[in-house]
Design an enzyme around this catalytic site. Structure first.
Site, short mmCIF file in Angstrom:
data_model
loop_
_atom_site.label_atom_id
_atom_site.label_comp_id
_atom_site.label_asym_id
_atom_site.label_seq_id
_atom_site.Cartn_x
_atom_site.Cartn_y
_atom_site.Cartn_z
N ASP A 184 0.98 -1.04 0.00
CA ASP A 184 0.06 -0.01 -0.11
C ASP A 184 0.83 1.36 -0.11
O ASP A 184 2.08 0.93 0.31
CB ASP A 184 -0.94 0.08 1.22
CG ASP A 184 -1.74 1.35 1.37
OD1 ASP A 184 -2.34 1.57 0.49
OD2 ASP A 184 -1.84 1.70 2.56
N LEU A 185 0.29 2.42 -0.28
CA LEU A 185 1.42 3.56 -0.48
C LEU A 185 1.32 4.49 0.78
O LEU A 185 2.26 4.62 1.85
CB LEU A 185 1.08 4.27 -1.59
CG LEU A 185 1.81 5.64 -1.93
CD1 LEU A 185 3.13 5.58 -2.04
CD2 LEU A 185 1.03 6.41 -3.19
N ASP A 186 0.03 5.01 0.99
CA ASP A 186 -0.27 5.94 2.13
C ASP A 186 -0.12 5.27 3.48
O ASP A 186 -0.98 4.50 3.65
CB ASP A 186 -1.71 6.78 1.76
CG ASP A 186 -1.78 7.47 0.50
OD1 ASP A 186 -0.81 8.39 0.36
OD2 ASP A 186 -2.84 7.26 -0.13
N THR A 234 1.65 10.06 3.93
CA THR A 234 0.67 10.88 3.58
C THR A 234 -0.65 11.04 4.14
O THR A 234 -1.32 11.76 3.99
CB THR A 234 0.42 10.69 1.84
OG1 THR A 234 0.46 9.27 1.93
CG2 THR A 234 1.53 11.36 1.06
N LYS A 257 -8.95 5.53 6.13
CA LYS A 257 -7.66 5.01 5.54
C LYS A 257 -7.88 3.77 4.47
O LYS A 257 -8.78 2.71 5.05
CB LYS A 257 -6.68 4.39 6.67
CG LYS A 257 -6.27 5.63 7.42
CD LYS A 257 -5.06 5.19 8.59
CE LYS A 257 -4.44 6.20 9.23
NZ LYS A 257 -3.81 6.01 10.37
N SER A 282 -2.62 0.54 -4.03
CA SER A 282 -3.21 1.54 -3.53
C SER A 282 -4.52 2.05 -4.31
O SER A 282 -4.59 2.17 -5.38
CB SER A 282 -2.25 2.87 -3.42
OG SER A 282 -2.86 3.98 -3.16
N ALA A 283 -5.32 2.64 -3.32
CA ALA A 283 -6.61 3.29 -3.78
C ALA A 283 -6.44 4.75 -4.28
O ALA A 283 -7.39 5.21 -5.05
CB ALA A 283 -7.74 3.23 -2.66
N LYS A 327 -10.92 -1.10 -1.49
CA LYS A 327 -10.60 -2.02 -0.37
C LYS A 327 -11.89 -1.85 0.97
O LYS A 327 -12.41 -0.75 1.23
CB LYS A 327 -9.47 -1.81 0.43
CG LYS A 327 -8.14 -1.70 -0.46
CD LYS A 327 -7.03 -1.15 0.04
CE LYS A 327 -5.73 -0.84 -0.77
NZ LYS A 327 -4.54 -0.33 -0.37
N GLU A 379 0.24 -3.26 4.63
CA GLU A 379 -1.01 -2.33 4.55
C GLU A 379 -0.96 -1.57 6.10
O GLU A 379 -0.51 -2.27 7.22
CB GLU A 379 -2.24 -3.14 4.81
CG GLU A 379 -2.82 -3.16 3.42
CD GLU A 379 -3.37 -1.66 3.18
OE1 GLU A 379 -3.48 -0.87 3.90
OE2 GLU A 379 -3.89 -1.54 2.08
N ASP A 380 -1.32 -0.40 6.22
CA ASP A 380 -1.48 0.26 7.61
C ASP A 380 -3.22 0.61 7.76
O ASP A 380 -3.28 1.10 8.92
CB ASP A 380 -1.01 1.73 7.19
CG ASP A 380 -1.70 2.55 6.45
OD1 ASP A 380 -1.98 2.26 5.20
OD2 ASP A 380 -1.85 3.72 6.80
#
Ligand code: G6P
Ligand code: MG
Length: 216
Positions: free
Chosen positions: A10-12, A18, A46, A115-116, A146, A170-171
């Site tokens: 995942d990115l953020d 971010t 998130k 990522s979304a 997600k 994932e966060d």
């Protein structure tokens, strides 16, 4: 952990912090709408798409709006958000991320982004991270948010590996669920109290290398 061929990130909140900018931009919008919006409420946003995030905020304020107004508000939030992320530099990559990414290359592990965010490419380019990834699945390539597994299944497909051969980082609660729904091994980045469904949780990448992961 056996037979791992790929890792999907995942990115953020995983590669870069971010999540705080998403929060600040949503908070600004919530204030404009006179809706109370706390850090705790923000956990629900998130991993969730832009429009769905707006729906959650409107729901908190018991507010219903017509579709055109909602599109305008989401766009407004995005303008503020893009203003924040336009200042990102490679120094904003979270601690340990680069050395972890490098440690996976030693084992020829394939890497994908899942990522979304429709701003993923902008962020990856700002951080000079684009070239690490063999596939990038972002918010422009998926239709189901997600916890639907679509983003991760598309990642596995693009890398030509089976879901069972993938690890996901994932966060977000919704993201952990998406990874589990995809049949992947999920490692949470954050707090065990929040990411209860993850197979394993680390507070960040500082202590992880791919060699260490193989011991689990
Ligand atoms: C990520 C973030 C969410 C965000 C979503 C859409 O999943 O965790 O907080 O709402 O991407 O991001 P975007 O940049 O397209 O608004
Ligand atoms: Mg995230």
């Amino acid at each position: 952990m056996h037979n791992i061929k790929a890792i999907i990130f995942d990115l953020d909140g995983v590669l870069v912090d971010t999540a705080k900018y998403h929060y600040l931009a949503w908070k600004q919008l919530a204030e404009e709408l006179n809706i109370k919006f706390s850090l705790q409420d923000n956990e629900r946003l998130k991993g969730v798409s832009r429009m769905q995030s707006l729906e959650i905020i409107l729901d908190l304020g018991n507010m219903t709006l017509d579709p055109a107004t909602k599109i305008n508000l989401a766009e407004k939030k995005n303008i503020w958000y893009v203003e924040y992320i336009s200042k990102l530099t490679p120094d904003d990559i979270l601690p340990g991320v680069i050395s972890f990414l490098k440690s996976t290359k030693v084992d020829s592990i394939k890497l994908a982004l899942g990522s979304a965010s429709k701003n993923s490419m902008l962020i990856l380019n700002k951080l000079n991270l684009t070239d690490y990834f063999d596939a990038i699945i972002d918010g422009t390539k998926v239709s189901k948010a997600k916890p639907d597994p679509e983003v991760f299944l598309k990642g596995a497909e693009a890398l030509n590996v089976l879901p069972s051969e993938c690890i996901v980082f994932e966060d977000a609660e919704a993201g952990v669920e998406a990874a589990i729904n995809a049949g992947m091994y999920c490692i949470g980045i954050g707090s065990k109290n929040i990411l209860k469904k993850a197979h394993l949780v680390f507070s960040g990448f500082s202590d992880i290398t791919f060699d260490k992961l193989k011991l689990y």
